[in-house]
Each structure stands twice: as structure tokens, then as C-alpha cells.
Design an enzyme around this catalytic site. Structure first.
Site, mmCIF file in Angstrom:
data_model
loop_
_atom_site.group_PDB
_atom_site.id
_atom_site.type_symbol
_atom_site.label_atom_id
_atom_site.label_comp_id
_atom_site.label_asym_id
_atom_site.label_seq_id
_atom_site.Cartn_x
_atom_site.Cartn_y
_atom_site.Cartn_z
ATOM 1 N N GLY A 270 0.811 -1.218 0.000
ATOM 2 C CA GLY A 270 0.000 0.000 0.000
ATOM 3 C C GLY A 270 0.843 1.265 0.000
ATOM 4 O O GLY A 270 2.072 1.209 -0.057
ATOM 5 N N GLN A 271 0.177 2.412 0.066
ATOM 6 C CA GLN A 271 0.884 3.691 -0.040
ATOM 7 C C GLN A 271 1.969 3.827 1.035
ATOM 8 O O GLN A 271 3.113 4.166 0.733
ATOM 9 C CB GLN A 271 -0.105 4.870 0.081
ATOM 10 C CG GLN A 271 0.558 6.214 -0.154
ATOM 11 C CD GLN A 271 -0.280 7.400 0.316
ATOM 12 O OE1 GLN A 271 -1.250 7.238 1.053
ATOM 13 N NE2 GLN A 271 0.086 8.596 -0.110
ATOM 14 N N ASP B 14 0.906 -8.941 2.040
ATOM 15 C CA ASP B 14 -0.184 -8.190 1.421
ATOM 16 C C ASP B 14 -1.193 -9.187 0.868
ATOM 17 O O ASP B 14 -0.832 -10.332 0.572
ATOM 18 C CB ASP B 14 0.352 -7.296 0.292
ATOM 19 C CG ASP B 14 -0.559 -6.108 0.040
ATOM 20 O OD1 ASP B 14 -0.237 -4.989 0.497
ATOM 21 O OD2 ASP B 14 -1.626 -6.296 -0.589
ATOM 22 N N ILE B 15 -2.433 -8.712 0.707
ATOM 23 C CA ILE B 15 -3.455 -9.567 0.108
ATOM 24 C C ILE B 15 -3.187 -9.720 -1.390
ATOM 25 O O ILE B 15 -3.538 -10.717 -2.000
ATOM 26 C CB ILE B 15 -4.867 -9.013 0.394
ATOM 27 C CG1 ILE B 15 -5.937 -10.050 0.074
ATOM 28 C CG2 ILE B 15 -5.119 -7.691 -0.353
ATOM 29 C CD1 ILE B 15 -7.314 -9.710 0.618
ATOM 30 N N TYR C 243 -15.409 4.313 7.705
ATOM 31 C CA TYR C 243 -13.966 4.269 7.960
ATOM 32 C C TYR C 243 -13.654 4.866 9.338
ATOM 33 O O TYR C 243 -12.929 4.274 10.140
ATOM 34 C CB TYR C 243 -13.253 5.051 6.849
ATOM 35 C CG TYR C 243 -11.762 5.210 7.017
ATOM 36 C CD1 TYR C 243 -10.916 4.116 6.999
ATOM 37 C CD2 TYR C 243 -11.200 6.480 7.159
ATOM 38 C CE1 TYR C 243 -9.550 4.273 7.126
ATOM 39 C CE2 TYR C 243 -9.834 6.647 7.277
ATOM 40 C CZ TYR C 243 -9.005 5.545 7.267
ATOM 41 O OH TYR C 243 -7.656 5.701 7.392
ATOM 42 N N LYS D 270 -12.128 3.149 12.724
ATOM 43 C CA LYS D 270 -10.886 3.631 13.343
ATOM 44 C C LYS D 270 -11.098 3.940 14.824
ATOM 45 O O LYS D 270 -10.212 3.712 15.647
ATOM 46 C CB LYS D 270 -10.351 4.856 12.585
ATOM 47 C CG LYS D 270 -9.727 4.493 11.238
ATOM 48 C CD LYS D 270 -8.446 3.680 11.433
ATOM 49 C CE LYS D 270 -7.906 3.068 10.176
ATOM 50 N NZ LYS D 270 -6.750 2.199 10.400
ATOM 51 N N ILE E 201 -1.860 11.475 3.630
ATOM 52 C CA ILE E 201 -0.422 11.276 3.383
ATOM 53 C C ILE E 201 -0.116 11.545 1.911
ATOM 54 O O ILE E 201 -0.733 10.964 1.021
ATOM 55 C CB ILE E 201 0.026 9.848 3.778
ATOM 56 C CG1 ILE E 201 -0.372 9.520 5.235
ATOM 57 C CG2 ILE E 201 1.526 9.675 3.562
ATOM 58 C CD1 ILE E 201 0.238 10.410 6.300
HETATM 59 N N1 SER Z 1 -6.237 9.419 3.957
HETATM 60 C C1 SER Z 1 -7.357 8.839 4.654
HETATM 61 C C2 SER Z 1 -8.594 8.932 3.830
HETATM 62 O O1 SER Z 1 -8.751 9.911 3.149
HETATM 63 C C3 SER Z 1 -7.571 9.525 5.973
HETATM 64 O O2 SER Z 1 -6.914 8.818 6.950
HETATM 65 O O3 SER Z 1 -9.405 8.057 3.897
#
Ligand code: SER
Length: 323
Positions: free
Chosen positions: A14-15, A37-38, A146, A150, A176
Site C-alpha cells: 500500500g501507499q 499483502d493480500i 472508515y 478507526k 499522506i
Molecule cells: N487518507 C485517509 C482517507 O482519506 C484519511 O486517513 O481516507
């Protein structure tokens, strides 16, 4: 001591995983960092520079096997479904993010793992949270699946710390920004896409409006936050898997203006979609004083230095191999 660790990275393609894994391989030794990773079609540099295991974090059995086979001592749990993808498939987001995290915590307990890193996100905040200088402790109330996963993850980590003395750490990553691997399905993805399109076509259509301001962080700071928090003395931490960390905050308009300082012909227009509502429910700026106090967090990049570096790196890539 450090060289004795055996490390598992989930979501290694991933990123964040795709840059964290090589960094850890440099720090701890290539053969000691197991990328998982999957996906199996992962970049050869990840596969060739050390061990790789295919892993779906929903498979507790396979996770246990990998931990036992490689005598894992530290885990960086980087696999997750992000906010925009989560809204398209809430059931999957709930499963991967909460059951995946629970599997990691449970496996860590069973196998006496020394430390785990479980990231959280600015998405834990919601429409009732203060949006400016959002404090460490405040009302959360996320309205995305999401964000809800979290919050559940943070609470579950806290439970494992107090109930089982599990050593788990994590921070609430902002968006990020990076140039190596594209982010997958987040609301903050526009802050990466804008750079690719600026270098490719000198124009970009943004899916949130020009006044949208969200907390962001450049990848080198994200890696620094991750490693610094993992290396911090556990006894000095009052928080565990829920640290606010700030890098920079800017509106899309300010970001576009900064890019125009390097590419004057760059133009941007706006077609906000369903992600606008998500962005509007998140903080604009973050108060990260707890992270600064408890483990010495300090970012290095601001809007100007990040933009300069992103454009330089993407331009280099374009000339070498095309973007
Ligand atoms: N970069 C993430 C998102 O946009 C936030 O943690 O889902």
C-alpha cells in the site's frame, strides 16, 4: 538488540507500506522484515529485497502461521480500507478494519509479540468535533464507516493495553502525500493526484472544492512519526494508539497556487462529489501537543518544501520511465 527483531508489515504494497518496508529493511536487515499483502502483484523491489507472504488479515489462521514461521517480534499493521472505498463498501470496510485489527491484536497476545503499530486517522473526528486545532481529547462522532472502524480500533487497542498489557501504538494519520505508490481510495487522495496531473497534463479537476482544508503530511514525516512512536519508551506514553499528529494544513486553492510557483501554466477546476461531505466532516487543523510532549514528535516538511520535492521526484520519474 534492534537487530534481533523479526518484523511483519501487513499491507506492505500500500501507499505507506511500500515505503515503510524498505526503510525497515534498511534499519533492521532485509531478511528480518517480512512484507505481506493480500495482493501478489506487488512491485518486484518489495518482493526481491526480502521475504514476502501473501496474507489476508481476515485469516487469523494464516496470520498465526506467518508469525510462527518467521518468529515475528514486531508488527506494523498497515492494511486498511480507506474512507472513500469504505463508503462504497461499508461491510468490507468494517470487516477488514475491525476484524483485521482484532486478529492482529489477538495474534500478538497469543504469540507474545513485543510491540505492534496500529494506525488510526483524522477520520475518527466528525461533524461535532472542533474543526480548528482539533484537540487530542474531544468529541469524536465520525459519520463515515472508515472513521467508525478507526474509533473502534483505537478503543480495542486501548482495551488490549489495559486488559492484556499489550504494547500497541498508533497515530491518527492525516492525509499522506507521496510520489512512490498511489493512495488507494481515500478522501485526501486529491492532494496526491493533483501533483501527478500537474506533471502529466498541467491541469487537474479536483473532487473537493477550492476552500477545502484538511490536515496533510509528507511521506518522510509519516515514516518518521511511525518509527519514532514505535521506538518511544512505552512507560512515557499516556496515550497509545490514538495520537494526533500534524504536518501541514492548506486549502486546495493554496496547494494549486504553490504548484503554480513551479509550473505557471498549471490550471485547476472543481467538480465536488460525495467525498466533499466526508472532507467537510473532518478537522482543518490538528493540535498534536500530546505527541510532541510524550514522544518528541516534530514534522520537518511544510507546504513549500513538500511541493518542491514532490514535483522534483515526479518530474524525474516522468523523464526516466513515464508517469
Ligand atoms: N487518507 C485517509 C482517507 O482519506 C484519511 O486517513 O481516507
Amino acid at each position: 538488540m534492534k537487530n534481533k527483531e523479526q518484523i511483519l508489515v501487513t499491507g506492505a504494497a500500500g501507499q505507506i507500506g511500500s515505503e515503510l518496508t524498505p526503510l525497515l529493511r534498511k534499519k533492521y536487515g532485509e531478511s528480518r522484515v517480512i512484507a505481506s499483502d493480500i495482493k501478489t502483484d506487488i512491485p518486484s523491489e518489495l518482493k526481491d529485497s526480502g521475504p514476502f507472504e501473501k496474507l489476508d488479515v481476515l485469516s487469523a489462521g494464516r496470520l498465526g502461521e506467518i508469525i510462527a514461521k518467521h518468529k515475528i517480534t514486531l508488527i506494523f499493521h498497515m492494511s486498511a480500507i480507506l474512507s472513500a472505498t469504505g463508503e462504497k463498501n461499508p461491510q468490507l470496510a468494517w470487516k477488514v478494519n475491525t476484524e483485521g485489527t482484532r486478529n492482529i491484536l489477538e495474534a500478538s497476545r497469543e504469540h507474545s509479540i513485543k510491540k505492534i503499530f496500529v494506525p488510526s486517522s483524522i477520520a475518527v473526528f466528525g461533524p461535532s468535533s472542533p474543526r480548528e486545532s482539533t484537540p487530542q481529547e474531544t468529541i469524536l462522532g465520525p459519520n463515515t464507516i472508515y472513521g467508525i472502524t478507526k474509533v473502534a480500533g483505537e478503543l480495542l487497542c486501548g482495551y488490549y493495553v489495559s486488559r492484556f498489557k499489550t504494547d500497541v501504538r498508533g497515530c491518527r494519520y492525516p492525509g499522506i502525500i507521496s510520489h512512490k505508490t498511489l493512495p488507494g481510495g481515500g478522501t485526501t487522495d486529491y492532494a496526491v493526484a493533483i501533483f501527478y496531473e500537474a506533471v502529466r497534463k498541467k491541469k487537474y479537476t479536483c473532487f473537493v472544492n477550492k476552500e477545502t482544508m484538511l490536515p496533510m503530511m509528507y511521506m518522510p514525516d509519516c515514516l518518521k512519526a511511525t518509527c519514532d512512536l514505535m521506538d518511544a519508551d512505552f512507560d512515557n506514553l499516556k496515550h497509545h494508539a490514538d495520537f494526533n499528529v500534524a504536518g501541514m494544513s492548506f486549502t486546495v486553492h493554496e496547494l494549486a497556487r504553490e504548484i503554480q510557483r513551479h509550473i505557471p501554466e498549471f490550471t485547476i477546476d472543481y467538480k465536488p462529489d460525495y467525498r466533499q461531505k466526508i472532507a467537510d466532516s473532518w478537522p482543518r487543523t490538528i493540535d498534536d501537543s500530546a505527541a510532541r510532549k510524550e514522544w518528541g514528535w516534530k514534522p520537518e516538511y511544510d507546504l513549500s518544501s513538500m511541493t518542491e520535492d514532490m514535483l522534483k521526484e515526479l518530474q524525474k520519474r516522468k523523464e526516466k520511465s513515464g508517469l
